[in-house]
Every structure is written in structure tokens, then in C-alpha cells.
Design a protein around this motif. Structure first.
Motif: not given
Lengths: 209, 209
Positions: A35, A167, B35, B116-119, B163-164, B167-168, B171-172
DNA sequence: TTGCGGTAACTTACTCGAAGGTCATATCCC
DNA sequence: GGGATATGACCTTCGAGTAAGTTACCGCAA
């Protein structure tokens, strides 16, 4: 006088490069490589777009310089902590503490390291491999110590736990950035309680069917 | 005959829409919204770009439909597991197991949820809030049970651990996608060992200075 | 001290391509 | 014939990258 603003301002190249890289770190680390626009970075740095191209060659070259700048900062900090003699979860906690303190004034550096919109080939890929390896080595080392303490010697388990650990670090930093006003010391305390909570929870006896 | 290939193929709109959405899920979930190109998705789906715009209005509209399709699938699975009576880490393990089985044939659905690249505005933001809340509610519930078992009642601690945890999970799943050939059952076994390892490790006695 | 050429620093105004989005038209089913 | 399904060719915008020219600093000869 067609180009009223042209001509050198007397700023040496090295100074300008640093100034541009710092502005680029903030933009790349905030909105991501994809971006980010070179023109916007130039404007932030207070100079014009062609100067960026003269010094860094391309958007990718500018990102490379920014990435190296940020990654070196972070890798050095993590290696500093790793040089201590702590092991297992305590070592993890100390790493987190060091990161929180380091990132407080420039939190965007962390996003720079794991930008999913960055180019995945060429020199950038090489640099990312170099720094990812350097950081992952530390994580693997720490995870390996932990796994040894527990008696699990499956290398794939260690690999997966390394991914989970990195992560989790990412998630904690992201959570911290979403809660402004929380000091690094408070965050470290919170991490300590969370680790305690996880360790105190009962392990499931068997697998789901 | 200037447009040799024009004219209806006799496929009803609902069928085409589903076909396009499925192709879009794979592309969006693989390379991300930023992308991805609408022309490429149309080509993947075997139809032309204007048809996509006729049915979905815009790239964002297409993403919205794809997101809803994928998020509904995942949220429903997680709610199914949550309806069980397991608690604490066992509940976490069962959730992971369900996700691995669900994602095996269409792993890209997971990336769709956290692109993360979504509007980050408009209807897409609304939809993401709806599904994120729905999923986060489950995670908070599970984490809350765990925190209660351990005696930590700080709401911020619960928030951070949620959050952790998410995120885990991420990651898995990412690790799993990087290790093709590992079955869902093996992954669940691995997660069980990792949880065991974490619980068995010694908790650090005090904070870093 | 002054003048002067060479070089480094710096900008405006452009080109070019990729991708989102539209228009006019064509074909098929009922 | 009318409406739903479908497309090739086009327009438009945005951002990466470039060409060409402008100004200031610096070493050096007179």
C-alpha cells in the motif's frame, strides 16, 4: 527559473539517506510495502520522488534499505537477551521485555519484519532469509531448551512450537499496540501472568476422536 | 460476429455466482485482496471480467461475497465444537482438530478471514466485524473458562490471551500448510504434545528487572 | 580575494503499464 | 420478441520509474 525549487540544499547524501530510510520505515511498517507509495514517503521525508530513486534505485531498493535498518535493530536486541543464561519460559519472558522496551518509540519496526505484502523474490527475499534465520535460530535455540527440559525430542514438534512462539510474540506486540498507554513493564507483567495461567491449566488427557 | 464468444451458455446466475465465488476464495485466500486481480479470478472461473462486475458490482463486492462464504463455513465449525462440554485446553485442542479437518480440502479459507490487505472500511469492514466478533466470542469464552480455572480475573489479561490463542491457531495452520502431507490427526497429536510441553515447563519465578 | 569549472544534490514534468471499471453488442432460452 | 446471460474493446486512474534541467558547494588558478 522554470524549476524554482531545484538545486542542492547542501545536505550530504548519507544524511539524506538516513532521513529517507527513517521515513520509509514508518510508512512501510504502518501500511505495508504494497500500500505504500514512493511519492508519499518522499513527501514525508520532505524531498522529491526522483531523489529517492537516485539514492535507492527502486521502491524495492528503498524497502531493502529500510528492512535492513529495522531488522538489524531488532535482531541485535534479541541476541543481546539470548546472551543471558536464562532458559525455558523465563528466557522467553526476557525476550518479550526487551522487545517491548525497544519498540516503544518505533513500534512499526516489528511490522516491517513480517510484512506479507513485501516482495518475495530478489534481494529482499535474500535479506529476509538472512534475518529470519538469525531470529529463528534464537527462537529454535530457546524452544529446543524448553523441549529438552520436557523430554520431547521430535524436531517437527520443535519447528511447530517455534512458529507458535514467534506468532505469540507477534500477537502480544500487536495487542500492545492496540492498547496505547500500557507501559513495557506492565506488558511484561501481563505476559508473566499469562504464562503462569497456561502452565497451571490442566492438560487434556487424550485426543479428540 | 464481431464478438465470436458472446451469448449465454445457459448457466443460471446462481450457479455462476457460486462458481465465481469459489474461484475468488482461492485467489483472495492465496495471494490476498491487494495482489488479486479481478481479471485473473474471472479467468480462473472460466468466464469474463464484465460478468463478475455484472454479478458483484466491484472487486470489493466480490471479496465481500467470498469472505461471507468462507467465514460462515469456519464460524459454523467453531460453534459446533464450542457446543461440546469440554473446557480449558481440551476445548482448544478440539477446536484445532475441527479446523484442521475442515481446512484440509480448502486451506485458503483461513487466510481469507485475516487478510491484512482487505479493505478496512465499508461493507467489508462491517462483515469482518460481524464474523470476528462471532469467532472472538468463542475464543473469549474458552479463554475465560481457562482463566477462571486458574484464578486470574483481569479482563485485559483475558483479552491479551485471546489474541495470543487466535494467533497460535493461525501459526499452527500456517505451519501445517507449509508441511504438506501431515494429516489433520497428526497435527492434532502434535498440538497435544506442544500443550503438554508448555504445561510441563517451569514457570519463571519473577520478572526481569 | 575572486572567478570558474566540475560535481553532487535536487526538482518539475513527463512516460508507461497494470488493473479497476464501463459500454455496446451478441447469443440463447422461453 | 424479450429478457437473462455473456463478451471484446474501451476508458480511466494511479503509481512506478525517467528525462532533462537547475542550483549550490568546493577545489583551485590568477
Amino acid at each position: 527559473m522554470t524549476r524554482a525549487n531545484a538545486g542542492t540544499k547542501g545536505v550530504p547524501r548519507a544524511d539524506r539517506e538516513l532521513q529517507i530510510v527513517r521515513a520509509a520505515c514508518e510508512v512501510f511498517g504502518t501500511v505495508g510495502f504494497g500500500r505504500a507509495s514512493v511519492a508519499a514517503i518522499a513527501a514525508d521525508a520532505g524531498i522529491s520522488k526522483p531523489l529517492v530513486y537516485q539514492y535507492f534505485g527502486s521502491k524495492e531498493g528503498l524497502f531493502l534499505a529500510s528492512f535492513n535498518y529495522g531488522a538489524e535493530t531488532l535482531a541485535a536486541e534479541m541476541e543481546r537477551v539470548a546472551a543471558d543464561d536464562s532458559v525455558g519460559l523465563e528466557r522467553g519472558l526476557r525476550t518479550l521485555d526487551g522487545l517491548f522496551r525497544m519498540l516503544e518509540p518505533q513500534p512499526w519496526l516489528w511490522r516491517l519484519l513480517f510484512d506479507p505484502t513485501a516482495p518475495d523474490d530478489g534481494e529482499v527475499a535474500t535479506a529476509r532469509t538472512v534475518y529470519t534465520d538469525r531470529i529463528t535460530r534464537l527462537a529454535i535455540e530457546g524452544v529446543g531448551e524448553l523441549m529438552q527440559l520436557v523430554g520431547d525430542d521430535d524436531p517437527l514438534d520443535a519447528s511447530a512450537l517455534t512458529a507458535v512462539w514467534m506468532s505469540a510474540v507477534d500477537a502480544l506486540i500487536a495487542w500492545w499496540l492496540d492498547h496505547p498507554g500500557v507501559t513495557p513493564a506492565e506488558m511484561t507483567g501481563r505476559c508473566h501472568r499469562l504464562i503462569t495461567a497456561l502452565s497451571g491449566a490442566a492438560v487434556p488427557a487424550d485426543l479428540p476422536s
